[in-house]
Design a protein around this motif. Structure first.
Motif, mmCIF file in Angstrom:
data_model
loop_
_atom_site.group_PDB
_atom_site.id
_atom_site.type_symbol
_atom_site.label_atom_id
_atom_site.label_comp_id
_atom_site.label_asym_id
_atom_site.label_seq_id
_atom_site.Cartn_x
_atom_site.Cartn_y
_atom_site.Cartn_z
ATOM 1 N N ASP A 88 0.760 -1.323 -0.022
ATOM 2 C CA ASP A 88 0.090 0.122 -0.027
ATOM 3 C C ASP A 88 0.985 1.121 -0.044
ATOM 4 O O ASP A 88 1.780 1.289 0.935
ATOM 5 C CB ASP A 88 -0.909 -0.038 1.251
ATOM 6 C CG ASP A 88 -2.025 0.893 1.273
ATOM 7 O OD1 ASP A 88 -2.080 2.034 0.158
ATOM 8 O OD2 ASP A 88 -2.688 1.035 2.222
ATOM 9 N N PHE A 89 0.760 1.768 -1.037
ATOM 10 C CA PHE A 89 1.553 3.416 -0.998
ATOM 11 C C PHE A 89 0.842 4.478 -1.524
ATOM 12 O O PHE A 89 0.726 4.810 -2.585
ATOM 13 C CB PHE A 89 2.718 2.985 -2.016
ATOM 14 C CG PHE A 89 3.831 4.190 -2.084
ATOM 15 C CD1 PHE A 89 4.423 4.453 -1.039
ATOM 16 C CD2 PHE A 89 3.963 4.824 -3.246
ATOM 17 C CE1 PHE A 89 5.151 5.653 -1.092
ATOM 18 C CE2 PHE A 89 4.865 5.888 -3.312
ATOM 19 C CZ PHE A 89 5.569 6.232 -2.207
ATOM 20 N N GLU A 90 0.416 5.139 -0.525
ATOM 21 C CA GLU A 90 -0.408 6.518 -0.573
ATOM 22 C C GLU A 90 0.208 7.079 0.449
ATOM 23 O O GLU A 90 -0.749 7.425 1.495
ATOM 24 C CB GLU A 90 -2.210 6.048 -0.336
ATOM 25 C CG GLU A 90 -2.525 5.210 -1.331
ATOM 26 C CD GLU A 90 -4.052 4.946 -1.115
ATOM 27 O OE1 GLU A 90 -4.994 5.712 -1.384
ATOM 28 O OE2 GLU A 90 -4.518 3.713 -0.907
ATOM 29 N N PRO A 91 1.239 7.867 0.484
ATOM 30 C CA PRO A 91 1.839 8.606 1.396
ATOM 31 C C PRO A 91 0.895 9.757 1.870
ATOM 32 O O PRO A 91 1.112 10.119 2.813
ATOM 33 C CB PRO A 91 3.264 8.892 0.825
ATOM 34 C CG PRO A 91 3.276 8.682 -0.593
ATOM 35 C CD PRO A 91 2.162 7.722 -1.056
ATOM 36 N N ALA A 92 0.282 10.381 0.840
ATOM 37 C CA ALA A 92 -0.495 11.604 0.929
ATOM 38 C C ALA A 92 -1.497 11.570 2.126
ATOM 39 O O ALA A 92 -1.926 12.423 2.603
ATOM 40 C CB ALA A 92 -1.007 11.993 -0.261
ATOM 41 N N ALA A 93 -2.019 10.094 1.889
ATOM 42 C CA ALA A 93 -3.136 9.596 2.841
ATOM 43 C C ALA A 93 -2.551 9.055 4.210
ATOM 44 O O ALA A 93 -3.375 8.645 4.988
ATOM 45 C CB ALA A 93 -4.077 8.774 2.236
ATOM 46 N N GLY A 94 -1.312 8.906 4.111
ATOM 47 C CA GLY A 94 -0.739 7.993 5.473
ATOM 48 C C GLY A 94 -0.600 6.732 5.218
ATOM 49 O O GLY A 94 -0.557 5.978 6.333
#
Length: 144
Positions: A88-94
């Motif tokens: 899982d790689f959605e850094p903006a959503a943490g």
């Protein structure tokens, strides 16, 4: 001006499918290697998009190099079975997580963005333990 912007946008759209819905891409393959996905085997080939829960399996002379969306690189050696268990790689959503497993063989990992931003969210599972990744390069070797 509009035509140039349209061309640039079109180029972005053409580049996007390489990552769209995938966790990464196979970059190199030598020898015998395949990807197991949903009970099916497909030949490993450069450019093949990888999905969560895929397994990379190499033969006696096989090796595979792959890059995940967060720029983690993995090199899978001969006689290896390695799974891409969770990604899982959605850094903006943490939202970040990377879990791989090595059932047998060798794998070298150079950690990417997930390990740099959230090292506690990266691990490699083997039959005898779990490696916690803290932003580094290492080799895991699992005997049969």
């Amino acid at each position: 001006m509009v035509w140039k912007m349209g061309c640039a946008f079109a180029a972005l759209l053409l580049a996007a499918p390489a990552w769209a819905g995938s966790v990464g891409t196979i970059k190199t393959v030598t020898g015998e290697a395949h990807v197991q996905r949903g009970g099916q085997n497909m030949a490993a080939a450069p450019g093949l998009a990888l999905e969560q829960s895929d397994a990379i399996v190499t033969g006696n002379d096989g090796s595979v190099g792959l890059t995940l969306r967060d720029n983690t690189t993995l090199s899978v050696g001969p006689r290896t079975s390695m799974g891409l268990d969770e990604f899982d790689f959605e850094p903006a959503a943490g939202n970040m997580k990377l879990v791989t497993s090595v059932a047998r063989g060798t794998m070298m990992m150079t950690s990417g963005t997930i390990a740099k931003l959230a090292p506690e969210k990266v691990s490699v599972v083997t039959k005898s333990g779990t490696i916690g990744v803290r932003g580094t390069r290492f080799v895991a070797s699992v005997e049969e």
